[in-house]
Design a protein around this motif. Sequence first.
Motif, short mmCIF file in Angstrom:
data_model
loop_
_atom_site.label_atom_id
_atom_site.label_comp_id
_atom_site.label_asym_id
_atom_site.label_seq_id
_atom_site.Cartn_x
_atom_site.Cartn_y
_atom_site.Cartn_z
N VAL A 49 53.39 39.67 50.01
CA VAL A 49 53.21 38.73 48.90
C VAL A 49 51.79 38.17 48.92
O VAL A 49 51.12 38.07 47.89
CB VAL A 49 54.26 37.60 48.96
CG1 VAL A 49 53.91 36.46 48.03
CG2 VAL A 49 55.64 38.15 48.62
N SER A 50 51.31 37.83 50.10
CA SER A 50 49.94 37.32 50.23
C SER A 50 48.93 38.32 49.71
O SER A 50 48.01 37.97 48.95
CB SER A 50 49.64 36.98 51.69
OG SER A 50 48.29 36.63 51.85
N MET A 51 49.07 39.58 50.12
CA MET A 51 48.13 40.61 49.66
C MET A 51 48.23 40.80 48.15
O MET A 51 47.22 40.96 47.47
CB MET A 51 48.39 41.92 50.40
CG MET A 51 48.01 41.85 51.87
SD MET A 51 48.11 43.41 52.79
CE MET A 51 49.60 44.15 52.23
N ALA A 52 49.44 40.78 47.62
CA ALA A 52 49.62 40.95 46.17
C ALA A 52 48.96 39.79 45.41
O ALA A 52 48.32 40.01 44.37
CB ALA A 52 51.11 41.03 45.84
N LEU A 53 49.09 38.59 45.94
CA LEU A 53 48.48 37.43 45.28
C LEU A 53 46.95 37.49 45.35
O LEU A 53 46.26 37.13 44.39
CB LEU A 53 49.00 36.13 45.89
CG LEU A 53 50.47 35.84 45.56
CD1 LEU A 53 51.00 34.72 46.43
CD2 LEU A 53 50.63 35.51 44.09
N MET A 54 46.43 37.97 46.47
CA MET A 54 44.97 38.12 46.57
C MET A 54 44.48 39.17 45.58
O MET A 54 43.47 38.99 44.91
CB MET A 54 44.57 38.49 48.00
CG MET A 54 43.09 38.36 48.22
SD MET A 54 42.52 38.58 49.93
CE MET A 54 43.95 38.75 50.90
N LEU A 55 45.20 40.28 45.48
CA LEU A 55 44.83 41.32 44.51
C LEU A 55 44.96 40.81 43.07
O LEU A 55 44.15 41.16 42.21
CB LEU A 55 45.69 42.56 44.72
CG LEU A 55 45.34 43.40 45.95
CD1 LEU A 55 46.40 44.47 46.16
CD2 LEU A 55 43.96 44.01 45.82
N ALA A 56 45.96 39.98 42.82
CA ALA A 56 46.12 39.40 41.48
C ALA A 56 44.93 38.48 41.15
O ALA A 56 44.42 38.50 40.02
CB ALA A 56 47.43 38.63 41.39
N ALA A 57 44.47 37.71 42.13
CA ALA A 57 43.31 36.85 41.91
C ALA A 57 42.07 37.69 41.62
O ALA A 57 41.29 37.40 40.71
CB ALA A 57 43.08 35.94 43.11
N TRP A 58 41.87 38.75 42.41
CA TRP A 58 40.72 39.63 42.21
C TRP A 58 40.79 40.30 40.84
O TRP A 58 39.79 40.40 40.13
CB TRP A 58 40.68 40.67 43.33
CG TRP A 58 39.61 41.69 43.15
CD1 TRP A 58 38.27 41.50 43.30
CD2 TRP A 58 39.79 43.05 42.77
NE1 TRP A 58 37.61 42.69 43.05
CE2 TRP A 58 38.52 43.64 42.72
CE3 TRP A 58 40.91 43.82 42.48
CZ2 TRP A 58 38.35 44.98 42.39
CZ3 TRP A 58 40.73 45.15 42.16
CH2 TRP A 58 39.45 45.71 42.11
#
Length: 142
Positions: free
Chosen positions: A74-83
Amino acid sequence: MKLPRLVSLLGYAGLIPFLVGPAWLSLSPATAPHWLDHAWFVWVGMIASFMAGTFWGFALPASEGPAGILGLLVSMALMLAAWTAMSLPLVPALVGLIVVFLLLLVADFWRERTLGAVDGYFALRIALTVGACLAIGWRLAI
């Protein structure tokens, strides 16, 4: 564990740049430096990514179990969503960042119940998310 006072202080201090950009552009747009809006935009994206990173930090101690692994994903998905949001033109980017901040709050809601709670952290996250989303909405309205 109780939330240290410094964490709250730094959290609310992090909202200052969220508010300064839209305030300056609203109250005295003729005096705003040309770089202000871009710097503000970068700050918003950086904080969204940072918050995804804090989620990683909460999930890491539980990473050997299924909930911890899900937390890391989830953390990685949220970081990718921000990017991804930061890669869009301004208006869709700001809408995307509002969505990211709201998803971060939902993720923290799940984390509080699954991976453990820190007294006062979720209440702080709610306040900071509301402040961030209002500031982004303010900038969208300009």
